[in-house]
Write a protein that holds these residues in place. Structure first.
Motif, PDB file in Angstrom:
ATOM      1  N   ALA A   1      11.188 -11.461  38.930  1.00 16.99           N
ATOM      2  CA  ALA A   1      12.152 -11.074  39.967  1.00 16.99           C
ATOM      3  C   ALA A   1      11.675  -9.868  40.770  1.00 16.99           C
ATOM      4  CB  ALA A   1      13.510 -10.775  39.329  1.00 16.99           C
ATOM      5  N   GLN A   2      11.058  -8.903  40.117  1.00 18.76           N
ATOM      6  CA  GLN A   2      10.676  -7.666  40.801  1.00 18.76           C
ATOM      7  C   GLN A   2       9.335  -7.747  41.516  1.00 18.76           C
ATOM      8  OE1 GLN A   2      10.959  -4.809  37.621  1.00 18.76           O
ATOM      9  NE2 GLN A   2      13.174  -4.613  37.838  1.00 18.76           N
ATOM     10  N   ASN A   3       8.401  -8.506  40.970  1.00 17.74           N
ATOM     11  CA  ASN A   3       7.046  -8.491  41.536  1.00 17.74           C
ATOM     12  C   ASN A   3       6.593  -9.820  42.133  1.00 17.74           C
ATOM     13  OD1 ASN A   3       6.689  -5.766  40.753  1.00 17.74           O
ATOM     14  ND2 ASN A   3       6.236  -6.439  38.688  1.00 17.74           N
ATOM     15  N   CYS A   4       6.914 -10.910  41.460  1.00 19.19           N
ATOM     16  CA  CYS A   4       6.428 -12.209  41.911  1.00 19.19           C
ATOM     17  C   CYS A   4       7.230 -12.743  43.107  1.00 19.19           C
ATOM     18  CB  CYS A   4       6.487 -13.203  40.754  1.00 19.19           C
ATOM     19  SG  CYS A   4       6.093 -14.903  41.220  1.00 19.19           S
ATOM     20  N   ILE A   5       8.527 -12.865  42.926  1.00 20.44           N
ATOM     21  CA  ILE A   5       9.368 -13.484  43.961  1.00 20.44           C
ATOM     22  C   ILE A   5       9.299 -12.726  45.289  1.00 20.44           C
ATOM     23  CG2 ILE A   5      11.760 -14.038  44.575  1.00 20.44           C
ATOM     24  CD1 ILE A   5      12.081 -14.959  41.628  1.00 20.44           C
ATOM     25  N   PRO A   6       9.396 -11.391  45.300  1.00 21.98           N
ATOM     26  CA  PRO A   6       9.254 -10.702  46.583  1.00 21.98           C
ATOM     27  C   PRO A   6       7.908 -10.952  47.252  1.00 21.98           C
ATOM     28  CG  PRO A   6      10.329  -9.256  45.019  1.00 21.98           C
ATOM     29  CD  PRO A   6       9.851 -10.460  44.244  1.00 21.98           C
ATOM     30  N   SER A   7       6.830 -10.986  46.484  1.00 20.58           N
ATOM     31  CA  SER A   7       5.521 -11.206  47.101  1.00 20.58           C
ATOM     32  C   SER A   7       5.375 -12.627  47.632  1.00 20.58           C
ATOM     33  CB  SER A   7       4.393 -10.873  46.118  1.00 20.58           C
ATOM     34  OG  SER A   7       4.368 -11.795  45.047  1.00 20.58           O
ATOM     35  N   VAL A   8       6.039 -13.596  46.998  1.00 19.38           N
ATOM     36  CA  VAL A   8       5.970 -14.986  47.455  1.00 19.38           C
ATOM     37  C   VAL A   8       6.789 -15.185  48.724  1.00 19.38           C
ATOM     38  CG1 VAL A   8       6.634 -17.364  46.881  1.00 19.38           C
ATOM     39  CG2 VAL A   8       5.476 -15.955  45.171  1.00 19.38           C
ATOM     40  N   PHE A   9       7.978 -14.586  48.784  1.00 20.89           N
ATOM     41  CA  PHE A   9       8.929 -14.907  49.861  1.00 20.89           C
ATOM     42  C   PHE A   9       9.019 -13.870  50.980  1.00 20.89           C
ATOM     43  CE2 PHE A   9      10.434 -17.527  46.350  1.00 20.89           C
ATOM     44  CZ  PHE A   9      10.603 -18.741  46.990  1.00 20.89           C
ATOM     45  N   GLU A  10       8.435 -12.691  50.833  1.00 15.75           N
ATOM     46  CA  GLU A  10       8.661 -11.635  51.821  1.00 15.75           C
ATOM     47  C   GLU A  10       8.142 -11.972  53.213  1.00 15.75           C
ATOM     48  OE1 GLU A  10       6.767  -7.971  50.706  1.00 15.75           O
ATOM     49  OE2 GLU A  10       4.929  -9.001  50.149  1.00 15.75           O
ATOM     50  N   ASN A  11       7.162 -12.830  53.336  1.00 12.35           N
ATOM     51  CA  ASN A  11       6.604 -13.175  54.652  1.00 12.35           C
ATOM     52  C   ASN A  11       6.979 -14.587  55.110  1.00 12.35           C
ATOM     53  OD1 ASN A  11       5.245 -10.672  55.032  1.00 12.35           O
ATOM     54  ND2 ASN A  11       3.732 -11.350  53.529  1.00 12.35           N
ATOM     55  N   LEU A  12       8.031 -15.148  54.529  1.00 11.66           N
ATOM     56  CA  LEU A  12       8.440 -16.516  54.879  1.00 11.66           C
ATOM     57  C   LEU A  12       9.645 -16.558  55.807  1.00 11.66           C
ATOM     58  CD1 LEU A  12       7.834 -18.365  51.490  1.00 11.66           C
ATOM     59  CD2 LEU A  12       6.376 -18.293  53.529  1.00 11.66           C
ATOM     60  N   ASN A  13       9.921 -15.466  56.515  1.00 12.92           N
ATOM     61  CA  ASN A  13      10.968 -15.438  57.534  1.00 12.92           C
ATOM     62  C   ASN A  13      12.334 -15.808  56.965  1.00 12.92           C
ATOM     63  OD1 ASN A  13      11.881 -14.977  60.156  1.00 12.92           O
ATOM     64  ND2 ASN A  13      11.568 -17.101  60.770  1.00 12.92           N
ATOM     65  N   ILE A  14      12.680 -15.242  55.817  1.00 14.34           N
ATOM     66  CA  ILE A  14      13.975 -15.500  55.185  1.00 14.34           C
ATOM     67  C   ILE A  14      15.047 -14.703  55.916  1.00 14.34           C
ATOM     68  CG2 ILE A  14      15.333 -15.316  53.051  1.00 14.34           C
ATOM     69  CD1 ILE A  14      13.015 -17.273  52.749  1.00 14.34           C
ATOM     70  N   GLY A  15      16.081 -15.380  56.365  1.00 15.57           N
ATOM     71  CA  GLY A  15      17.185 -14.715  57.042  1.00 15.57           C
ATOM     72  C   GLY A  15      18.490 -14.805  56.285  1.00 15.57           C
ATOM     73  N   LEU A  16      18.535 -15.656  55.257  1.00 17.03           N
ATOM     74  CA  LEU A  16      19.753 -15.842  54.478  1.00 17.03           C
ATOM     75  C   LEU A  16      19.363 -16.167  53.049  1.00 17.03           C
ATOM     76  CD1 LEU A  16      22.889 -16.291  54.264  1.00 17.03           C
ATOM     77  CD2 LEU A  16      22.453 -18.676  54.905  1.00 17.03           C
ATOM     78  N   ILE A  17      20.009 -15.492  52.098  1.00 16.46           N
ATOM     79  CA  ILE A  17      19.863 -15.806  50.677  1.00 16.46           C
ATOM     80  C   ILE A  17      21.229 -16.237  50.180  1.00 16.46           C
ATOM     81  CG2 ILE A  17      19.332 -14.918  48.371  1.00 16.46           C
ATOM     82  CD1 ILE A  17      17.440 -12.897  49.716  1.00 16.46           C
ATOM     83  N   ILE A  18      21.278 -17.413  49.553  1.00 24.38           N
ATOM     84  CA  ILE A  18      22.530 -17.937  48.988  1.00 24.38           C
ATOM     85  C   ILE A  18      22.340 -18.016  47.482  1.00 24.38           C
ATOM     86  CG2 ILE A  18      24.112 -19.905  48.869  1.00 24.38           C
ATOM     87  CD1 ILE A  18      23.100 -20.723  51.671  1.00 24.38           C
ATOM     88  N   THR A  19      23.318 -17.516  46.752  1.00 26.65           N
ATOM     89  CA  THR A  19      23.309 -17.661  45.301  1.00 26.65           C
ATOM     90  C   THR A  19      24.742 -17.892  44.830  1.00 26.65           C
ATOM     91  OG1 THR A  19      22.499 -16.718  43.221  1.00 26.65           O
ATOM     92  CG2 THR A  19      23.410 -15.182  44.831  1.00 26.65           C
ATOM     93  N   CYS A  20      24.867 -18.419  43.626  1.00 24.18           N
ATOM     94  CA  CYS A  20      26.195 -18.683  43.084  1.00 24.18           C
ATOM     95  C   CYS A  20      26.889 -17.371  42.719  1.00 24.18           C
ATOM     96  CB  CYS A  20      26.095 -19.618  41.885  1.00 24.18           C
ATOM     97  SG  CYS A  20      24.772 -19.211  40.724  1.00 24.18           S
ATOM     98  N   THR A  21      28.174 -17.442  42.461  1.00 25.58           N
ATOM     99  CA  THR A  21      28.985 -16.262  42.181  1.00 25.58           C
ATOM    100  C   THR A  21      28.805 -15.846  40.722  1.00 25.58           C
ATOM    101  OG1 THR A  21      30.618 -17.136  43.732  1.00 25.58           O
ATOM    102  CG2 THR A  21      31.328 -15.317  42.313  1.00 25.58           C
ATOM    103  N   PRO A  22      28.410 -14.586  40.475  1.00 29.56           N
ATOM    104  CA  PRO A  22      28.222 -14.163  39.086  1.00 29.56           C
ATOM    105  C   PRO A  22      29.549 -14.033  38.345  1.00 29.56           C
ATOM    106  CG  PRO A  22      27.908 -12.305  40.564  1.00 29.56           C
ATOM    107  CD  PRO A  22      28.106 -13.520  41.429  1.00 29.56           C
ATOM    108  N   ASN A  23      29.519 -14.387  37.065  1.00 30.40           N
ATOM    109  CA  ASN A  23      30.685 -14.252  36.203  1.00 30.40           C
ATOM    110  C   ASN A  23      30.233 -13.518  34.946  1.00 30.40           C
ATOM    111  OD1 ASN A  23      32.718 -14.636  34.254  1.00 30.40           O
ATOM    112  ND2 ASN A  23      33.386 -16.539  35.226  1.00 30.40           N
ATOM    113  N   ILE A  24      30.545 -12.246  34.843  1.00 31.22           N
ATOM    114  CA  ILE A  24      30.100 -11.413  33.723  1.00 31.22           C
ATOM    115  C   ILE A  24      30.656 -11.932  32.398  1.00 31.22           C
ATOM    116  CG2 ILE A  24      30.138  -9.076  32.755  1.00 31.22           C
ATOM    117  CD1 ILE A  24      28.556  -8.985  35.222  1.00 31.22           C
ATOM    118  N   THR A  25      31.864 -12.494  32.409  1.00 32.04           N
ATOM    119  CA  THR A  25      32.486 -12.976  31.181  1.00 32.04           C
ATOM    120  C   THR A  25      31.713 -14.132  30.568  1.00 32.04           C
ATOM    121  OG1 THR A  25      34.635 -12.341  32.084  1.00 32.04           O
ATOM    122  CG2 THR A  25      34.651 -13.819  30.188  1.00 32.04           C
ATOM    123  N   THR A  26      31.277 -15.069  31.408  1.00 32.21           N
ATOM    124  CA  THR A  26      30.579 -16.256  30.890  1.00 32.21           C
ATOM    125  C   THR A  26      29.063 -16.171  31.055  1.00 32.21           C
ATOM    126  OG1 THR A  26      30.702 -17.425  33.002  1.00 32.21           O
ATOM    127  CG2 THR A  26      32.558 -17.712  31.471  1.00 32.21           C
TER     128      THR A  26
END
Length: 193
Positions: A48-73
């Protein structure tokens, strides 16, 4: 022959609901710890800290979508933890409005993608979209988006291998590639048994 070709193209186009002009990248959360513990494993944090940013930082990402976190589950907590370093680097706030698990709106991601593309005069409307989804629900997301993996590929691999990137580019078939990050393998971790 022309009729057969047109029939094949018609079948192909009806099998895919996502025909947007934006390139869509889809990944699951980075590696999780065992026994359902919260967050990411040390290998997952490295991804998450080193690989993903280096892979995606130059791919013109304008939107990141992720599911809603639920701390309980713990649902979607790893996906959001995976998204955080890249989002911070790009100055983006991930959209977490689509819910999680049984509470997820099945049309939400598709609606967000269409709304994003429809912003004709917005400078970001032609930028790529990155979807980071919980590995336990990735098969439901693919079904909801009506996306089919390349022939011979298994949806279970998406939950097992955190280095897989799915790419949907316009009317092209879904493509599967590896993040190919050095020093983060998918095999057994050094010192483990």
């Amino acid at each position: 022959m022309l009729v057969a070709l047109l029939y094949t193209l018609a079948l192909f186009s009806s099998a895919l609901s996502i025909t947007l002009n934006n390139t869509i990248y889809l990944i699951t959360n980075a590696e999780k710890p065992s026994l359902g513990r919260l967050g990411l494993s040390p290998r997952g944090m490295e991804r998450a800290q080193n690989c993903i940013p280096s892979v995606f930082e130059n791919l013109n990402i304008g939107l990141i979508i992720t599911c809603t976190p639920n701390i309980t589950t713990n649902a979607c907590v790893p996906a959001n933890t995976t998204a955080a370093p890249l989002a911070a680097k790009l100055g983006l706030v991930p959209d977490t409005s689509c819910g999680t698990g049984d509470d997820a709106d099945i049309d939400c991601v598709d609606d967000l993608l269409r709304e994003y593309e429809a912003r004709e005069y917005d400078a970001k409307s032609n930028q790529s979209v990155l979807i980071i989804w919980d590995s336990s629900d990735i098969d439901d997301l693919l079904d909801n988006l009506n996306l089919e993996l390349p022939e011979g590929e298994d949806e279970d691999n998406l939950a097992i291998f955190a280095d897989i990137i799915l790419i949907k580019n316009r009317k092209q078939p879904l493509v599967e590639i590896s993040m190919n990050c050095t020093a983060i393998g998918d095999g057994q971790a050094p010192g483990s048994f």
